[in-house]
Enzyme design. Structure first.
Site: not given
Length: 247
Positions: A8-10, A13-14, A83-84
Site C-alpha cells: 500500500p501507500m506509505f 516501496k519507493t 516506479d509507480e
C-alpha cells in the site's frame, strides 16, 4: 531478472526501490529509472521517497513514445528501475519488461498492489506479480489504530472522487479492521444508490455468499448471486446499517 516492491501507500516501496538502485550503482552497475508522466508529484524528472531519498528519472508518456525506441535506450544500462508501475498499461509493460528481461537486464519495480477498493490494481500489477522472480510485499502503519506490521490497503476517504487520484493527502493507510469500520460508517451515512453509482459498493454478504448489487433505475435494488435473484428492496430504504443485508 524482474523484482517487484509492492504494497500500500506509505509502506516504503519507493524508498526500497531507490535504495536498491543506489546499492547496485555503487557496485558498478549503470542505472536508469522510469516513472509515468501521470505522476505529477514533486519535481517532474525526479523520483523521491517520503524520507528524502531521490534520483533523477525519465518521465514516460507511453502515448507519445515508441516502445522500441525506449527499449533501445534502456539496453545501454545494466539496471532498469520503474516506479509507480500500476499507471502503465499492461501491453506497454509486458513488451518493455519481457524484451529487457531476455536481454539479461535487471528490472527493479515498485507499485501499488491494490486500488482504493482493495482490489488488484488494474492488469499491470497482477501481471508483474506473476512473472517476477522476486516479489516483496510491504506493510504500512494504520492511520486509525496505529498498529504496525498489519495488512493494509490504500484508501481514499470519500465516495465521490475517482479511482485514480495522484497525490498523498487524498489517501490514508488502514488495516483491514479499521477499513471495515470506515466502510460500515460510509454505508450507514449514504444511500445505496449513491454508493453504487460511485463504484464504492458492489457486493453485500447474503447467506455467507458475496452477492452483486444491481439497480433497477432509481427505484429498486436487487441482490443477485450468479443468475439467481436474492432480494429486492426500494432504494428509499437503503440507508443500511452495517449488519443489514438485502434479503
Amino acid at each position: 531478472m524482474i523484482k517487484l516492491h509492492t504494497g500500500p501507500m506509505f509502506s516504503g516501496k519507493t524508498y526500497r526501490l531507490l535504495k536498491e538502485l543506489r546499492d547496485l550503482e555503487e557496485k558498478g552497475n549503470s542505472i536508469v529509472l522510469l516513472k509515468p508522466s501521470i505522476d505529477s508529484r514533486g519535481k517532474r524528472e525526479v523520483v523521491k521517497s517520503r524520507v528524502g531519498l531521490e534520483r533523477p528519472c525519465w518521465v514516460i508518456d507511453e502515448s507519445k513514445i515508441d516502445v522500441d525506441t525506449l527499449i533501445s535506450k534502456c539496453k545501454r544500462y545494466d539496471v532498469i528501475g520503474i516506479d509507480e508501475v500500476q499507471f502503465f498499461s499492461l501491453d506497454f509493460i509486458k513488451v518493455l519488461t519481457s524484451v529487457l528481461n531476455r536481454k539479461g537486464k535487471k528490472i527493479i519495480i515498485s507499485g501499488l498492489d491494490m486500488d482504493r477498493f482493495a482490489e488488484p490494481f488494474g492488469e499491470t500489477i497482477p501481471y508483474i506479480i506473476s512473472v517476477a522472480e522476486e516479489v516483496i510485499k510491504y506493510k504500512a502503519i494504520c492511520n486509525d489504530c496505529g498498529k504496525k506490521k498489519v495488512a493494509t490497503t490504500e484508501y481514499m476517504d470519500t465516495i465521490t472522487n475517482e479511482l485514480i487520484c495522484i497525490g498523498d493527502t487524498e489517501y490514508i493507510a488502514l488495516c483491514n479492521d479499521c477499513r471495515e469500520k470506515r466502510l460500515k460508517k460510509t454505508i450507514a451515512e449514504n444511500s445505496l444508490y449513491d454508493l453504487y453509482e460511485s463504484g464504492y459498493l458492489k457486493y453485500v454478504l447474503h447467506e455467507n455468499k458475496l452477492c452483486e448489487i444491481t439497480l433497477l433505475g432509481k427505484s429498486n435494488v436487487i441482490c443477485s448471486y450468479g443468475q439467481r435473484l436474492k432480494g429486492s428492496i426500494p432504494v428509499s430504504y437503503t440507508h443500511l446499517r452495517a449488519h443489514e443485508t438485502l434479503a
